[in-house]
Scaffold this motif. Structure first.
Motif, PDB file in Angstrom:
ATOM      1  N   CYS A 119       3.018  12.942  -2.704  1.00  0.00           N
ATOM      2  CA  CYS A 119       1.698  13.042  -3.318  1.00  0.00           C
ATOM      3  C   CYS A 119       1.080  11.648  -3.368  1.00  0.00           C
ATOM      4  CB  CYS A 119       1.794  13.626  -4.729  1.00  0.00           C
ATOM      5  SG  CYS A 119       0.187  13.729  -5.565  1.00  0.00           S
ATOM      6  N   PRO A 120       0.052  11.377  -2.553  1.00  0.00           N
ATOM      7  CA  PRO A 120      -0.576  10.041  -2.585  1.00  0.00           C
ATOM      8  C   PRO A 120      -1.211   9.700  -3.925  1.00  0.00           C
ATOM      9  CG  PRO A 120      -1.205  11.262  -0.609  1.00  0.00           C
ATOM     10  CD  PRO A 120      -0.518  12.241  -1.517  1.00  0.00           C
ATOM     11  N   GLU A 121      -1.537  10.717  -4.733  1.00  0.00           N
ATOM     12  CA  GLU A 121      -2.181  10.461  -6.017  1.00  0.00           C
ATOM     13  C   GLU A 121      -1.173  10.183  -7.125  1.00  0.00           C
ATOM     14  OE1 GLU A 121      -5.498  13.023  -7.005  1.00  0.00           O
ATOM     15  OE2 GLU A 121      -5.466  13.879  -4.998  1.00  0.00           O
ATOM     16  N   CYS A 122       0.086  10.549  -6.925  1.00  0.00           N
ATOM     17  CA  CYS A 122       1.133  10.267  -7.922  1.00  0.00           C
ATOM     18  C   CYS A 122       1.944   9.048  -7.503  1.00  0.00           C
ATOM     19  CB  CYS A 122       2.056  11.475  -8.080  1.00  0.00           C
ATOM     20  SG  CYS A 122       1.285  12.907  -8.858  1.00  0.00           S
ATOM     21  N   HIS A 123       2.875   9.249  -6.555  1.00  0.00           N
ATOM     22  CA  HIS A 123       3.746   8.182  -6.065  1.00  0.00           C
ATOM     23  C   HIS A 123       3.821   8.320  -4.551  1.00  0.00           C
ATOM     24  CE1 HIS A 123       4.980   7.301 -10.181  1.00  0.00           C
ATOM     25  NE2 HIS A 123       5.185   8.579 -10.349  1.00  0.00           N
ATOM     26  N   PRO A 124       3.010   7.580  -3.818  1.00  0.00           N
ATOM     27  CA  PRO A 124       3.006   7.730  -2.356  1.00  0.00           C
ATOM     28  C   PRO A 124       4.345   7.412  -1.695  1.00  0.00           C
ATOM     29  CG  PRO A 124       1.098   6.466  -3.127  1.00  0.00           C
ATOM     30  CD  PRO A 124       2.020   6.600  -4.283  1.00  0.00           C
ATOM     31  N   ASP A 125       5.179   6.612  -2.354  1.00  0.00           N
ATOM     32  CA  ASP A 125       6.445   6.217  -1.730  1.00  0.00           C
ATOM     33  C   ASP A 125       7.595   7.128  -2.128  1.00  0.00           C
ATOM     34  OD1 ASP A 125       6.277   5.422  -4.341  1.00  0.00           O
ATOM     35  OD2 ASP A 125       7.481   3.588  -4.060  1.00  0.00           O
ATOM     36  N   ARG A 126       7.311   8.174  -2.917  1.00  0.00           N
ATOM     37  CA  ARG A 126       8.383   9.043  -3.398  1.00  0.00           C
ATOM     38  C   ARG A 126       8.301  10.383  -2.666  1.00  0.00           C
ATOM     39  NH1 ARG A 126       8.689   9.865  -9.722  1.00  0.00           N
ATOM     40  NH2 ARG A 126       8.968   7.582  -9.521  1.00  0.00           N
ATOM     41  N   LEU A 127       9.378  10.730  -1.982  1.00  0.00           N
ATOM     42  CA  LEU A 127       9.449  12.000  -1.255  1.00  0.00           C
ATOM     43  C   LEU A 127      10.223  13.011  -2.078  1.00  0.00           C
ATOM     44  CD1 LEU A 127      10.227  10.702   2.353  1.00  0.00           C
ATOM     45  CD2 LEU A 127       8.014  11.231   1.326  1.00  0.00           C
ATOM     46  N   ARG A 128       9.719  14.252  -2.081  1.00  0.00           N
ATOM     47  CA  ARG A 128      10.359  15.333  -2.837  1.00  0.00           C
ATOM     48  C   ARG A 128      10.483  16.565  -1.949  1.00  0.00           C
ATOM     49  NH1 ARG A 128       6.579  13.726  -7.119  1.00  0.00           N
ATOM     50  NH2 ARG A 128       7.679  12.882  -8.924  1.00  0.00           N
TER      51      ARG A 128
END
Length: 488
Positions: free
Chosen positions: A2-11
């Motif tokens: 989510c670019p609006e939350c944490h762009p570097d975090r993949l889920r």
């Protein structure tokens, strides 16, 4: 991701849906074929539960088919799958949407909704830059699908209706009428939602109801008003009118009540007379033959001459130029709202012609208006176009107790309202009045906010021998040191 939350975090998909349980308007990206491509929570299988803090309604034994609705947010349009609460005594779906800060497009079986953020965002842009509803929706369409915005359903007609009601709700809340403040206000303030000019005398609010004029300081008890017409804010003549259209606050802000105004125009007769001022072509002003295919040729407003705020219940539409019968109705509204103010200084571009038979006209049409408190003047910039005797008789410079008032506040306000003209001219009468009321009220509100920005000029009382002293600079330094002030 989510670019609006944490762009570097993949889920993974379930974790992404769980993390956005209370943020359904974020736009996600999914890794496909070696790159991130846009996706939505609905495409990932997310459901949005209204009520019960985002959890499924406990009264649902099994989940029925979800309701699909389109929601407009500040970052574009979104498609949501919604489940409403079905508990005993649960409100209607439109009420549940409102409690979730989603404004429904309709009251029954809503298929469209708008977040309160997007409605506030549009109203702020409209007040600040006169942005039109269509341009705003086209911008949201570009944010939704940059590659094909023409495929997005913007639902323009529905948005116009929702924004119209949203304006009314904002005005009622801002004025306090939604909270019942009118029950605590004296007349006529209990019938107007307009933002008042705080420094101006408002009898019963910031000014005693029974006040006498101080001959030594007349400005303290004086209301300064000015009036002018604007020929940019016209209304085009329409072949078809909406019979179901109605005003949401008739006569409760700046425009006078339309029904009573039309009754007044049907009875009043304009008395034409030759101009006695050779330096100003007054006849050309009042004979407006250049307006074609327009039902309204402009507006005439009364304002505060000192601070530039619009006077409540003192704006009318013009039909065929700037006739005195139109001007009288606006000026009468301004004077009636002034109440028991002991002195009113009123400026108008052609006051030398307007006030000639003003007493006779008002005695016939507005017998309750007291003209004995009125002092008529001509704005400073317009005075040079008048005859020399008019320039002296109606001059601010030769009138005591007016300070540096110029009477040109309407010209500054028209510059703010003129960009609104291209969109307002196509509106129905009631809708046009409501939009202009909102913009006039915003001008008053901005004036109220800037009224606190006062630049204080400190004046030092110099010794009597200051200018006679050969050591003036030394005398000034000693004087500042004596009073605890440091020399710059």
């Amino acid at each position: 991701r989510c670019p609006e939350c944490h762009p570097d975090r993949l889920r993974c998909v379930p974790c992404s849906i769980s993390a956005h349980q209370h943020q359904p308007f974020h736009r996600l990206e999914q890794w496909e074929n070696g790159r991130f491509v846009p996706t939505s929570l609905v495409d990932l299988g997310a459901l949005y539960y209204i009520g019960h803090d985002g959890e499924p309604c406990p009264s649902l034994k099994e989940l029925p088919s979800a309701h699909k609705i389109q929601v407009a947010h500040v970052n574009g349009f979104h498609c949501l799958k919604v489940h409403y609460c079905v508990c005993v005594g649960a409100p209607a779906p439109s009420t549940q949407l409102l409690r979730a800060r989603l404004f429904p497009g309709t009251l029954h079986s809503p298929k469209t909704a708008y977040t309160l953020e997007v409605l506030n965002h549009f109203r702020t842009l409209n007040l600040a830059s006169c942005l039109t509803a269509r341009n705003f929706l086209n911008t949201l369409a570009r944010l939704t699908q940059p590659e094909s915005p023409q495929d997005v359903q913007i639902r323009y007609d529905n948005f116009r209706i929702v924004v119209r009601f949203w304006r009314e709700l904002c005005l009622r809340l801002q004025s306090g009428f939604a909270l019942g403040i009118q029950a605590k206000l004296p007349a006529p303030y209990n019938k107007s939602m307009a933002v008042l000019c705080p420094p101006c005398p408002n009898p019963g609010i910031n000014f005693p109801v029974k006040a006498n004029l101080d001959p030594e300081r007349p400005h303290l008890n004086t209301l300064f008003t000015c009036a002018d017409a604007n020929y940019r804010n016209v209304q085009t003549r329409k072949s078809l009118s909406d019979p179901l259209d109605f005003h949401l606050h008739p006569g409760a802000m700046f425009f006078r009540e339309e029904e009573k105004y039309q009754e007044y125009l049907a009875e009043a007769v304009e008395e034409t007379e030759a101009s006695t001022c050779s330096g100003f072509k007054a006849g050309g002003v009042f004979k407006a033959s250049k307006f074609k295919n327009v039902a309204v040729s402009g507006v005439f407003s009364c304002m505060c001459a000192r601070h530039g705020s619009f006077r409540p219940d003192a704006t009318v539409d013009l039909q065929k130029g700037e006739k005195f019968i139109n001007c009288d109705y606006a000026v009468a509204g301004s004077l009636e709202f002034a109440g028991s103010t002991p002195r009113v200084v009123h400026s108008y571009d052609v006051n030398c012609q307007y006030c000639r038979k003003m007493a006779a006209r008002f005695a016939k049409r507005f017998p309750n208006v007291d003209l004995s408190v009125l002092k008529s003047l001509i704005p400073k910039w317009h005075a040079s176009a008048h005859r020399e005797d008019c320039q002296y008789e109606f001059s601010f410079y030769y009138t005591p107790g007016v300070g540096s008032t110029d009477g040109e506040a309407p010209e500054r306000n028209w510059a703010v309202l003129n960009p609104l003209a291209p969109s307002a001219r196509e509106m129905n009468t009631a809708h046009r009045h409501e939009v202009l009321d909102d913009h006039m009220n915003d001008i008053n509100h901005q004036n109220m906010l800037s009224a606190g920005e006062i630049q204080v000029v400190f004046r030092t009382r110099l010794p009597s021998n200051f200018f006679e002293s050969q050591k003036a600079s030394t005398c000034l330094l000693q004087h500042h040191e004596q009073h605890g002030r440091s020399h710059p």
